[in-house]
Structure formats: structure tokens, C-alpha cells
Design a protein around this motif. Structure first.
Motif, PDB file in Angstrom:
ATOM      1  N   ALA A 197      13.193  15.230 -19.279  1.00 16.96           N
ATOM      2  CA  ALA A 197      13.714  14.261 -18.324  1.00 16.96           C
ATOM      3  C   ALA A 197      13.319  12.844 -18.730  1.00 16.96           C
ATOM      4  O   ALA A 197      14.126  11.905 -18.633  1.00 16.96           O
ATOM      5  CB  ALA A 197      13.186  14.574 -16.924  1.00 16.96           C
ATOM      6  N   ALA A 198      12.069  12.668 -19.217  1.00 17.75           N
ATOM      7  CA  ALA A 198      11.633  11.339 -19.642  1.00 17.75           C
ATOM      8  C   ALA A 198      12.419  10.883 -20.878  1.00 17.75           C
ATOM      9  O   ALA A 198      12.794   9.706 -20.999  1.00 17.75           O
ATOM     10  CB  ALA A 198      10.135  11.350 -19.935  1.00 17.75           C
ATOM     11  N   GLN A 199      12.675  11.821 -21.799  1.00 14.80           N
ATOM     12  CA  GLN A 199      13.463  11.473 -22.986  1.00 14.80           C
ATOM     13  C   GLN A 199      14.888  11.085 -22.609  1.00 14.80           C
ATOM     14  O   GLN A 199      15.476  10.170 -23.194  1.00 14.80           O
ATOM     15  CB  GLN A 199      13.481  12.664 -23.941  1.00 14.80           C
ATOM     16  CG  GLN A 199      14.202  12.387 -25.255  1.00 14.80           C
ATOM     17  CD  GLN A 199      13.558  11.260 -26.049  1.00 14.80           C
ATOM     18  OE1 GLN A 199      12.366  11.325 -26.350  1.00 14.80           O
ATOM     19  NE2 GLN A 199      14.296  10.211 -26.388  1.00 14.80           N
ATOM     20  N   ALA A 200      15.444  11.780 -21.575  1.00 13.74           N
ATOM     21  CA  ALA A 200      16.792  11.436 -21.108  1.00 13.74           C
ATOM     22  C   ALA A 200      16.811  10.020 -20.543  1.00 13.74           C
ATOM     23  O   ALA A 200      17.787   9.278 -20.716  1.00 13.74           O
ATOM     24  CB  ALA A 200      17.237  12.441 -20.048  1.00 13.74           C
ATOM     25  N   GLY A 201      15.736   9.617 -19.847  1.00  9.91           N
ATOM     26  CA  GLY A 201      15.660   8.246 -19.345  1.00  9.91           C
ATOM     27  C   GLY A 201      15.644   7.235 -20.469  1.00  9.91           C
ATOM     28  O   GLY A 201      16.273   6.173 -20.391  1.00  9.91           O
ATOM     29  N   VAL A 202      14.911   7.549 -21.552  1.00 18.55           N
ATOM     30  CA  VAL A 202      14.885   6.640 -22.710  1.00 18.55           C
ATOM     31  C   VAL A 202      16.271   6.535 -23.333  1.00 18.55           C
ATOM     32  O   VAL A 202      16.755   5.434 -23.656  1.00 18.55           O
ATOM     33  CB  VAL A 202      13.854   7.147 -23.748  1.00 18.55           C
ATOM     34  CG1 VAL A 202      13.938   6.304 -25.019  1.00 18.55           C
ATOM     35  CG2 VAL A 202      12.446   7.105 -23.167  1.00 18.55           C
ATOM     36  N   ASP A 203      16.936   7.682 -23.524  1.00 21.96           N
ATOM     37  CA  ASP A 203      18.263   7.692 -24.143  1.00 21.96           C
ATOM     38  C   ASP A 203      19.267   6.905 -23.307  1.00 21.96           C
ATOM     39  O   ASP A 203      20.104   6.160 -23.841  1.00 21.96           O
ATOM     40  CB  ASP A 203      18.740   9.130 -24.319  1.00 21.96           C
ATOM     41  CG  ASP A 203      17.845   9.910 -25.294  1.00 21.96           C
ATOM     42  OD1 ASP A 203      17.143   9.254 -26.088  1.00 21.96           O
ATOM     43  OD2 ASP A 203      17.849  11.151 -25.223  1.00 21.96           O
ATOM     44  N   GLN A 204      19.165   7.053 -21.967  1.00 24.68           N
ATOM     45  CA  GLN A 204      20.091   6.336 -21.087  1.00 24.68           C
ATOM     46  C   GLN A 204      19.863   4.832 -21.163  1.00 24.68           C
ATOM     47  O   GLN A 204      20.820   4.040 -21.202  1.00 24.68           O
ATOM     48  CB  GLN A 204      19.915   6.830 -19.642  1.00 24.68           C
ATOM     49  CG  GLN A 204      20.902   6.197 -18.664  1.00 24.68           C
ATOM     50  CD  GLN A 204      20.734   6.749 -17.260  1.00 24.68           C
ATOM     51  OE1 GLN A 204      19.872   7.594 -17.020  1.00 24.68           O
ATOM     52  NE2 GLN A 204      21.555   6.276 -16.337  1.00 24.68           N
ATOM     53  N   ALA A 205      18.609   4.399 -21.198  1.00 21.93           N
ATOM     54  CA  ALA A 205      18.320   2.966 -21.294  1.00 21.93           C
ATOM     55  C   ALA A 205      18.803   2.398 -22.632  1.00 21.93           C
ATOM     56  O   ALA A 205      19.358   1.289 -22.700  1.00 21.93           O
ATOM     57  CB  ALA A 205      16.821   2.732 -21.124  1.00 21.93           C
ATOM     58  N   LYS A 206      18.623   3.156 -23.731  1.00 22.02           N
ATOM     59  CA  LYS A 206      19.096   2.697 -25.030  1.00 22.02           C
ATOM     60  C   LYS A 206      20.615   2.607 -25.066  1.00 22.02           C
ATOM     61  O   LYS A 206      21.192   1.687 -25.671  1.00 22.02           O
ATOM     62  CB  LYS A 206      18.600   3.642 -26.118  1.00 22.02           C
ATOM     63  CG  LYS A 206      17.098   3.545 -26.387  1.00 22.02           C
ATOM     64  CD  LYS A 206      16.679   4.504 -27.488  1.00 22.02           C
ATOM     65  CE  LYS A 206      15.182   4.371 -27.798  1.00 22.02           C
ATOM     66  NZ  LYS A 206      14.760   5.310 -28.882  1.00 22.02           N
ATOM     67  N   SER A 207      21.309   3.565 -24.430  1.00 22.31           N
ATOM     68  CA  SER A 207      22.770   3.542 -24.397  1.00 22.31           C
ATOM     69  C   SER A 207      23.276   2.312 -23.659  1.00 22.31           C
ATOM     70  O   SER A 207      24.245   1.667 -24.070  1.00 22.31           O
ATOM     71  CB  SER A 207      23.289   4.821 -23.742  1.00 22.31           C
ATOM     72  OG  SER A 207      24.693   4.779 -23.610  1.00 22.31           O
ATOM     73  N   ALA A 208      22.605   1.983 -22.529  1.00 25.85           N
ATOM     74  CA  ALA A 208      23.013   0.802 -21.774  1.00 25.85           C
ATOM     75  C   ALA A 208      22.825  -0.462 -22.599  1.00 25.85           C
ATOM     76  O   ALA A 208      23.650  -1.388 -22.563  1.00 25.85           O
ATOM     77  CB  ALA A 208      22.216   0.720 -20.468  1.00 25.85           C
TER      78      ALA A 208
END
Length: 536
Positions: A236-247
Motif C-alpha cells: 500500500a505504501a509503494q502504491a502511494g509512492v507510485d501514485q505521487a510519481k504519476s501525478a
């Protein structure tokens, strides 16, 4: 105005479209980069596992929860009970003070009502005398001073009435305040007493279970920290990182195709609305507006035409009646008017007395305490003093009424033991006693019976109710350890009784008998236990 508003909406949509198409500003990129760093920091902290401070804090929470559990199991101390008792005493003393203060406030308000009522009565007396004196003078001879005195006296009465109304309102408010304050004080006393009772009773199983749950929860958190991060938490924490990088990537590359499409759709919608406003109303909208104009003109023409003769005559009659009422009010009450009003007051007082008497006569009081089982009276029905209107019974102390046949009544007497069974509870026997037997006979279905009243003790699983059918076994006489034969074994010859032995020749043997009932008879002598007899 409609066109200007539509054009403004179109401009806003176009500006949003241009903003989506334009590249991101340095501030927006900086914010997105900060979001990436924050998400990465959360992931790194989770992956690194708990710190020594986290584990120490979790261990402290476990220790605190265990101390709380130990305290609950040990029960309250003398200091805890003393503090709870002090809280009850304080709440009780506060309640006494509240009751005294509220009662005093209410009494002051009541006295204010009495004083205002007396002042009103005095003002009415003054006004009544002035009005009477002025009524004895011809209106043309009445001077301005007398009229002014009457007007002032009337205003004094009105002011006094207002003060009475305000005093009554204040008194009602004081009563309601007293009720509310006492209810609140009583609640505090009950809460304090409940807390004291709970302490004195000691911890309940629920209290211990709640404390144990606190220990288990704290221990679970400590175990989770010691075990390290779970794979799903890291994911879940990695998904948060990936989402922030995508934005952040979206901002650096400009607006996404989806955002541009949505903004373009808003522009098209605003342009369509503007085109519709500029095109003007449709044919149907014209027709509806013309119909509304026709109805409005018809209403205007009717108003301009004025009222009909009938409407004018009705209005003139109303004016005449109003003028007559005004003239009568200005002239004041005549002696006849006063006499009529006094007569009406007397009649009203008699009506009140009659109504109060009827209220008293309409109150029905049972001569005994109990439960209302039935009402034999319809609303509005007149009753006399001998008519039964309701059935009341003491359902907590029911009796059985039994009909004893005249053949058996000679063997029945008050005080004998009874076994009672109810049809509603078959097979359940309850002990009872004969309380009384009616001295007079009653004819029932062609037989002569005597009514007995029987008390009984209900067993735990039985709930007796009024009107239930009961069966009664009366023990008229009792013997233990006797020899019994079925009644069909006996043959009566004159005053003697015989039985036939089941041996060769089948001889008959005379026997002496004792107690008997509907099925068996006691044998005193003539045969012995173990002998075989014939049964008819």
C-alpha cells in the motif's frame, strides 16, 4: 443579462481548457515533488521497521493496560468508596439546596400573581365606579375631565391586566424551572448512587473482560511492532509512492488527454447554451406567454369594471352593522345590559357547579385494589347505583370455586386438603385447601350442588388467570397401607358383601369393607393379600 451570463460561462470554460493544455507552473511541480518525497518517506519508515522509541511506547501501553486489569480485579479501595460516598453526599446536599431555592423562587412568583390580581381588582373597582357615575349623567352634559378620568381608569385596568398576565407567565416559568432543576439534581444523585453501588458490588465479569480486552489490544500492537511491517502494508505504501510519481509526471508533461477532453466538453456545453440564448424563445414559449397575458388582462378588466350591485349592498350592510356596534360601544352599557350580563354570570356559575358535580358523579372508584378485567359499560351509557359496570379482581391471590354434589357434601368440610389442576397446564398438580362451603344450595343442570371456595399455591411454571377451568380432587378421608380390591370384585347381598375366590369350586367369601371411591374399596377382613378373586 442572459446573453452576458452565458458568455461569462463560456469564457470560464475556455480559460479552464487553456489551463489544462498549458504546462504546469513551477509551484505545481514543486507541490507534486513534495508529495512524492512524503510518500517515499512513509514507505522508507515502514520498511525500516519500528524504532526503539515505538517499541518502548507500545510496551508502556501494555504495562498500563495490565496495571488497569490488576486494579479492576482487585476491586475498589476504601479511598475509592469514600470518594464515591462523598460525591453522593454532595449531590444530595446540592439537591436540597436546589429544592429550597426553586421553591422560594416559585413562592415569590406566586405572591407576585396575588399582588397583581389584587391591583387589577382595585383598578376594576375604580373604573367601574367612574363609569357608573358617568352613566348617570346625560352624555351632552358630561365634561371632558370626567371623560378623561374614565379613559385613564380604563387604561389602568388594561395595564393591570397585562401585569397579571406577566405575573402568571412568570409563575408558570418558575414552576417549570423548579421541575427541571429538581429532575437534574435527582439525576445527579442517582448517578452518584449508581457509581457508589457499582463500586461496593465489586468488578463485574464485563468490567474484567473490558480490561482484559485492553491488555490484549495493547499486546497485539506490541507484537505487530516486533514482527515488523506486513507485506500488504508495504504494498500500500509503494502504491502511494507510485501514485505521487504519476501525478508529478502528468504535471511535467502538461494536461492529460482525459483532462483536455473533459475541459473541451465544458466549452462545448457553454457554447451551446450561449447559442440557445441568442436564438431567442421558441414558438411554444411564445404561445404560453400570450395565454398568460390574456388571463392577466381579463383580471384587470374585471377589477376596472367595479363591484356588482349585490356586492355593494353586502358591503353597505356590513358597514351599517359595524357602525351600530361602534355607536353602542361609545354609548356604554345600559342598566339592562348590566342586568343581562349579571344574569349570564349567575347562570354560568350554576353551569360550572353542575359540571363539577357531574365530574364527581362520573368518577368510578373500585371498593378493592386489583386489576381491571372487564368494563361492562359503553361510552355515554347512563347507569344506576345497583348496576355492575366493571369487573375487578386481585389476580395475585386467585381462588377456585367448585360445585360439590349433595351426595358428596357430607364428606367435605373446610380445612380439607385439595389437589388442583388447570386445563391450561395438564398434569401439573398444585396443593390447596378448602376455605369455605356455601350453606345454601344451588340448582345446576337439574342437580343440587354446594359451592366451595378453595385456595391453592401455584407452582413456579404455572401462571393462573381469572376464568381458567380447574379440576379439584378433595381428600375426604385417608388411610395408608390398606388392602384394596376393584369395586367389580364385590357382590352385595342385602347388607353383606362377598367376593368369589379363584379356586376350585369358586367359593364365595363374605368380606368386611371400609373406605371406598369410584374405582376401589378397602377390604378389612375376609381375604388376605395374595389371594386371587374373580372380577365381574
Amino acid at each position: 443579462e442572459d446573453i452576458a451570463q452565458a458568455e461569462a460561462t463560456l469564457r470560464q470554460a475556455q480559460a479552464k481548457l487553456e489551463q489544462v493544455k498549458a504546462p504546469a507552473t513551477p509551484d505545481q511541480i514543486a507541490q507534486a515533488e513534495a508529495a512524492v518525497r512524503e510518500a517515499q518517506a512513509k514507505y522508507d519508515a515502514l520498511a525500516a521497521g519500528p524504532t526503539e522509541q515505538d517499541v518502548a511506547a507500545a510496551q508502556a501501553a501494555v504495562n498500563q493496560a495490565q496495571a488497569n486489569l490488576d486494579k479492576v480485579r482487585a476491586g475498589p479501595t476504601e479511598q475509592d468508596i469514600a470518594a464515591a460516598q462523598a460525591a453522593v453526599d454532595q449531590a444530595t446536599a446540592s439537591r436540597t439546596q436546589v429544592a429550597s431555592t426553586a421553591a422560594n423562587t416559585k413562592e415569590q412568583a406566586r405572591l407576585a400573581v396575588v399582588q397583581a390580581s389584587n391591583a387589577l381588582q382595585n383598578a376594576q373597582d375604580v373604573y367601574g365606579k367612574i363609569k357608573y357615575d358617568n352613566s348617570q349623567v346625560d352624555p351632552e352634559d358630561l365634561n371632558d375631565d370626567d371623560r378623561n378620568r374614565e379613559s385613564k381608569a380604563l387604561r389602568d385596568v388594561q395595564d393591570a391586566e397585562a401585569r397579571v398576565e406577566q405575573a402568571v407567565l412568570d409563575y408558570e416559568a418558575a414552576k417549570q424551572s423548579e421541575i427541571a432543576q429538581l429532575a437534574s439534581a435527582d439525576a445527579r444523585v442517582r448517578e452518584g448512587q449508581a457509581a457508589l453501588d457499582k463500586l461496593r458490588a465489586g468488578p463485574t465479569a464485563e468490567d474484567i473482560a473490558a480490561a482484559q480486552a485492553g491488555v490484549d489490544q495493547a499486546q497485539a500492537k506490541l507484537d505487530a511492532l516486533n514482527a515488523g511491517p506486513r507485506s500488504e502494508d508495504l504494498a500500500a505504501a509503494q502504491a502511494g509512492v507510485d501514485q505521487a510519481k504519476s501525478a508529478l509526471a502528468d504535471l511535467r508533461s502538461g494536461g492529460t488527454p482525459a483532462a483536455v477532453t473533459a475541459a473541451q466538453a465544458d466549452v462545448d456545453k457553454a457554447q451551446a447554451a450561449l447559442d440557445k440564448v441568442k436564438a431567442g424563445p421558441t414558438v411554444e414559449e411564445h404561445r404560453v406567454a400570450e395565454e398568460e397575458v390574456k388571463q392577466a388582462r381579463a383580471s384587470l378588466d374585471k377589477a376596472r369594471a367595479g363591484a356588482t350591485p349585490d356586492e355593494i349592498r353586502e358591503a353597505e350592510a356590513g358597514v351599517a352593522a359595524a357602525q351600530a356596534a361602534l355607536d353602542k360601544a361609545k354609548a356604554g352599557a345600559t342598566g339592562t345590559d348590566v342586568a343581562i350580563l349579571e344574569q349570564q354570570i349567575a347562570l354560568s356559575e350554576l353551569a360550572v357547579e353542575r359540571a363539577e358535580a357531574q365530574v364527581g358523579d362520573g368518577r368510578l372508584v373500585s371498593p378493592l385494589s386489583g386489576t381491571l378485567l372487564a368494563i361492562d359499560l359503553d361510552p355515554g351509557e347512563n347507569v344506576n347505583g345497583q348496576q355492575a359496570v366493571a369487573t375487578v379482581a386481585d389476580v395475585d391471590d386467585l381462588r377456585v370455586t367448585a360445585d360439590i354434589d349433595e351426595i358428596d357434601v357430607g364428606r367435605v368440610r373446610a380445612g380439607q386438603a385439595v389437589t388442583v389442576t388447570l386445563d391450561a397446564y395438564p398434569g401439573v398438580k398444585m396443593p390447596g385447601t378448602i376455605e369455605s362451603i356455601d350453606p345454601g344450595a344451588t340448582q345446576k343442570q337439574g342437580s343440587t350442588v354446594y359451592r366451595a371456595t378453595i385456595s391453592f399455591s401455584a407452582v413456579e411454571e404455572v401462571i393462573p388467570r381469572e376464568g381458567m377451568a380447574a379440576n379439584v380432587d378433595i381428600t375426604a378421608q385417608r388411610k395408608d397401607g390398606v388392602l384394596l380390591l376393584p369395586n367389580r370384585a364385590f357382590e352385595t347381598v342385602g347388607t353383606r358383601q362377598y367376593v368369589t375366590l379363584a379356586v376350585q369350586g369358586n367359593p364365595k367369601v363374605e368380606v368386611e369393607t371400609g373406605l371406598t371411591n369410584s374405582t376401589d374399596t378397602e377390604v378389612i377382613s375376609g381375604v388376605e393379600e395374595g389371594q386371587v378373586v374373580l372380577i365381574k
